[in-house]
Design a protein around this motif. Structure first.
Motif, short mmCIF file in Angstrom:
data_model
loop_
_atom_site.label_atom_id
_atom_site.label_comp_id
_atom_site.label_asym_id
_atom_site.label_seq_id
_atom_site.Cartn_x
_atom_site.Cartn_y
_atom_site.Cartn_z
N VAL A 63 13.70 -1.63 11.37
CA VAL A 63 12.68 -2.66 11.44
C VAL A 63 11.80 -2.56 10.20
CG1 VAL A 63 10.76 -3.63 12.75
CG2 VAL A 63 12.68 -2.55 13.96
N ILE A 64 11.68 -3.66 9.45
CA ILE A 64 10.87 -3.68 8.24
C ILE A 64 9.85 -4.81 8.32
CG2 ILE A 64 12.50 -5.17 6.98
CD1 ILE A 64 11.81 -3.55 4.45
N THR A 65 8.65 -4.54 7.83
CA THR A 65 7.60 -5.55 7.74
C THR A 65 7.38 -5.88 6.27
OG1 THR A 65 6.54 -4.61 9.71
CG2 THR A 65 5.23 -6.13 8.36
N VAL A 66 7.51 -7.18 5.93
CA VAL A 66 7.36 -7.62 4.54
C VAL A 66 5.98 -8.24 4.39
CG1 VAL A 66 8.42 -8.85 2.63
CG2 VAL A 66 9.83 -8.10 4.56
N ILE A 67 5.20 -7.70 3.45
CA ILE A 67 3.78 -8.05 3.30
C ILE A 67 3.54 -8.57 1.88
CG2 ILE A 67 1.42 -7.13 3.38
CD1 ILE A 67 2.66 -4.85 5.18
N PRO A 68 2.89 -9.72 1.72
CA PRO A 68 2.63 -10.24 0.37
C PRO A 68 1.40 -9.61 -0.26
CG PRO A 68 1.83 -11.80 1.98
CD PRO A 68 2.45 -10.67 2.77
N PHE A 69 1.37 -9.61 -1.60
CA PHE A 69 0.17 -9.19 -2.32
C PHE A 69 0.10 -9.97 -3.63
CE2 PHE A 69 3.41 -6.47 -4.21
CZ PHE A 69 3.06 -6.42 -5.55
N ASP A 70 -1.06 -9.91 -4.28
CA ASP A 70 -1.26 -10.64 -5.53
C ASP A 70 -1.41 -9.70 -6.73
OD1 ASP A 70 -1.32 -13.47 -4.69
OD2 ASP A 70 -2.99 -12.79 -3.45
N THR A 71 -2.32 -8.74 -6.66
CA THR A 71 -2.66 -7.94 -7.84
C THR A 71 -2.19 -6.50 -7.69
OG1 THR A 71 -4.79 -7.24 -6.94
CG2 THR A 71 -4.73 -9.34 -8.13
N ASP A 72 -2.21 -5.78 -8.82
CA ASP A 72 -1.87 -4.36 -8.80
C ASP A 72 -2.80 -3.60 -7.87
OD1 ASP A 72 -0.47 -5.45 -10.97
OD2 ASP A 72 -0.61 -3.62 -12.15
N GLU A 73 -4.07 -3.90 -7.96
CA GLU A 73 -5.07 -3.19 -7.15
C GLU A 73 -4.83 -3.44 -5.66
OE1 GLU A 73 -6.34 -3.71 -11.22
OE2 GLU A 73 -5.72 -5.19 -9.71
N GLU A 74 -4.46 -4.67 -5.31
CA GLU A 74 -4.19 -4.96 -3.90
C GLU A 74 -2.94 -4.21 -3.43
OE1 GLU A 74 -3.48 -8.77 -0.87
OE2 GLU A 74 -3.37 -9.05 -3.06
N ALA A 75 -1.92 -4.15 -4.29
CA ALA A 75 -0.70 -3.43 -3.92
C ALA A 75 -0.99 -1.97 -3.62
CB ALA A 75 0.33 -3.56 -5.04
N VAL A 76 -1.79 -1.33 -4.46
CA VAL A 76 -2.13 0.08 -4.26
C VAL A 76 -2.94 0.25 -2.98
CG1 VAL A 76 -3.46 2.02 -5.17
CG2 VAL A 76 -1.97 0.68 -6.69
N ALA A 77 -3.89 -0.62 -2.76
CA ALA A 77 -4.73 -0.53 -1.56
C ALA A 77 -3.89 -0.67 -0.30
CB ALA A 77 -5.83 -1.58 -1.60
N LEU A 78 -2.94 -1.61 -0.31
CA LEU A 78 -2.05 -1.78 0.84
C LEU A 78 -1.15 -0.56 1.03
CD1 LEU A 78 -1.03 -5.52 0.33
CD2 LEU A 78 -2.42 -4.63 2.20
N ALA A 79 -0.59 -0.09 -0.08
CA ALA A 79 0.32 1.05 0.00
C ALA A 79 -0.38 2.27 0.57
CB ALA A 79 0.89 1.35 -1.38
N ASN A 80 -1.59 2.51 0.15
CA ASN A 80 -2.34 3.68 0.61
C ASN A 80 -3.06 3.44 1.93
OD1 ASN A 80 -1.56 5.17 -1.62
ND2 ASN A 80 -3.39 4.68 -2.81
N GLY A 81 -2.93 2.26 2.45
CA GLY A 81 -3.70 1.88 3.64
C GLY A 81 -3.06 2.25 4.95
N THR A 82 -2.52 3.46 5.06
CA THR A 82 -2.05 4.01 6.33
C THR A 82 -2.46 5.48 6.38
OG1 THR A 82 0.09 4.94 5.67
CG2 THR A 82 0.03 2.58 6.13
#
Length: 505
Positions: free
Chosen positions: A400-419
């Motif tokens: 099971v995979i969840t695909v999540i959109p992002f816009d900027t580099d900073e948002e990608a890092v925040a999402l990635a570290n957000g667990t």
């Protein structure tokens, strides 16, 4: 099924528990069935060890450490036995692959690589390090000369999970043995067969009696007994976050050393400038290898918005064209889940995702291969969702995979570290500066750039945050299985010291 089960599975299990270099039945001769998840049939009965059996195994390991030759052998002598073990594993690689495929459902194409190539490579790597357990020397301090030694810890309790049975045992056994320790191994109750086979192979390689002990068994009691036993000096555990926390708490009474490799919710980031075909290949393999029952599974796919729809559509087409099948068929890529509880867990998380409002793109239901009406098969499942959903925050351990959109580099890092987890991560981009800056910003023990799930015995692996602490593989793990001893030597001082003593009249 396209082929027979391992011919020796029943004989291996009937050997019982391996304690003190001998095969023995469990207390009260209790047994339990290990089941093939591909069709629900019983493979064989396995000894159901208890706390009493754990105690016997620990005592055997303790004697082997305190009185036996293994910790006192030179590193070269231990290396010779580990190299012999690697050769024997290669010799019986097909049998070992079939044991794990039958026991846990992973396709034979993958267990052949894990057990026939990776496992021997790990034993050979640590055979090479066995003779490099060296300390340091120091300049004289006052009237003394000082040096340090690296010594084995003692008795290691190794507790391993069901998802990569032989390989995850190898990442503990090989370095622990290379360092001169003795071991009590408690494999997962659902995948015990390859552990019993490895015990036989290591004995054949020349491992002294009591150095490796294997206790199979059901429920929590054997593991709890191993963690609590005062004769155990260290616990090495791979498994779930919750069980890892319980082990850490239980180890406090005896002040054991503990290393824990726990769960993950790894983020796999695809930027719009990535090589998309390769990135999607890595995303597919990163989540669906082993039916998603992998601690580093890339279960959160973060995709930059300009290519988000393209990535989702391409990934979905590939998932729909790759249905689960007979794991003994060499062409099968996705097999069944390892057991019924795991199947039920995956099914429940799919319902949770739907209840949370995630958009189901494909999958989300069981699947039975043609001609079969049994087995714990589940279709590759893709959701569009948000990072705050439970399906994006909690480890599902399934396809099971969840695909999540992002816009900027900073948002990608925040999402990635957000667990709460921090086991692995990946980034796909053609921009080398971005790749290295994102990798540096990831709070995870591993980050892959333009690839996923590559490894080598010489590169350490482990987690941060709720994904645990300590490392496996690499030279660093030898410190996890050894202690530092400081030795001080008094030296004569004064002008007459060089002449051998006091010459005064």
């Amino acid at each position: 099924m396209t082929d027979v089960l391992p011919l020796r599975a029943t004989a291996i299990a009937q050997d019982g528990l391996f304690i003190g270099g001998r095969w023995t039945g469990a207390t009260h001769d209790r047994v339990y069935a290990t089941v093939n998840p591909a069709d629900g049939t019983v493979i064989t009965d396995v000894a159901d060890g208890s706390a009493a059996d754990i105690d016997a195994a620990v005592r055997a390991a303790r004697r082997a450490f305190d009185e036996g030759p293994w910790p006192r052998m030179s590193g070269h002598e231990r290396a010779r036995i580990l190299l012999a073990a690697a050769d024997l594993i290669e010799r019986d690689a097909e049998e070992l692959a079939r044991l794990d495929t039958a026991d846990m459902g992973k396709p034979l194409a993958f267990t052949r690589i894990e057990n026939g190539f990776f496992a021997p490579a790990i034993y050979r790597y640590y055979a090479g390090l066995a003779s490099q357990m060296s300390g340091t020397t120091h300049d004289s301090v006052g009237s003394a000369f000082a040096y340090t030694l690296r010594e084995p810890i003692g008795v290691i309790g190794a507790i391993t999970p069901f998802n990569v049975p032989l390989l995850l045992a190898t990442t503990k056994l090989a370095p622990a043995l290379a360092a001169g320790n003795t071991i009590v191994h408690k494999p997962s109750e659902t995948t015990p067969l390859s552990a019993l086979k490895i015990a036989r192979l290591l004995a054949e390689a020349g491992l002294p009696e009591g150095v490796l002990n294997v206790v199979t068994g059901t429920g929590a009691a054997p593991g709890i007994a191993l963690v609590a036993h005062p004769g155990v000096d260290k616990i090495a555990f791979t498994g779930s976050n919750l069980v890892g926390q319980e082990i850490i708490r239980a180890s406090a009474d005896t002040l054991k050393k503990v290393s824990v490799e726990l769960g993950g919710k790894s983020a796999n980031i695809i930027f719009a400038d990535a090589y998309l075909d390769e990135a999607i290949d890595h995303a597919f393999n990163g989540i669906f290898y082993g039916s998603g029952q992998v601690c580093v599974a890339g279960s959160r796919l973060l995709v930059q918005r300009p290519v988000y729809d393209q990535v989702v559509e391409t990934l979905a087409r590939r998932a729909e064209a790759t249905l689960p099948g007979d794991p003994l068929d060499p062409g099968t890529v996705i097999g069944p889940l390892a057991h019924q509880l795991q199947f039920e867990k995956v099914s429940s998380y799919v319902r949770i995702g739907l209840d949370e409002g995630a958009e189901l793109v494909t999958g989300g239901q069981p699947h039975h291969p043609q001609g079969s009406d049994s087995g714990w098969y589940y279709r590759p499942t893709i959701f569009k969702g948000r990072n705050d959903m439970r399906i994006a925050q909690e480890e599902i351990f399934g396809p099971v995979i969840t695909v999540i959109p992002f816009d900027t580099d900073e948002e990608a890092v925040a999402l990635a570290n957000g667990t709460k987890f921090g086991l692995a991560s990946a980034v796909h981009t053609r921009d080398i500066k971005r790749a290295h800056s994102i990798a540096a910003a990831m709070r995870a023990g591993t980050c892959w750039i333009n690839t996923y799930a590559q490894w080598d015995p010489g590169i350490s692996f482990g987690g941060r945050k709720a994904s645990g602490y300590g490392r496996e593989l690499g030279p660093e793990v030898m410190h996890s299985y050894s202690e530092t001893k400081s030795v001080w030597v008094d030296l004569p001082v004064g002008p007459d010291a060089a002449l051998g003593g006091d010459l005064s009249l």
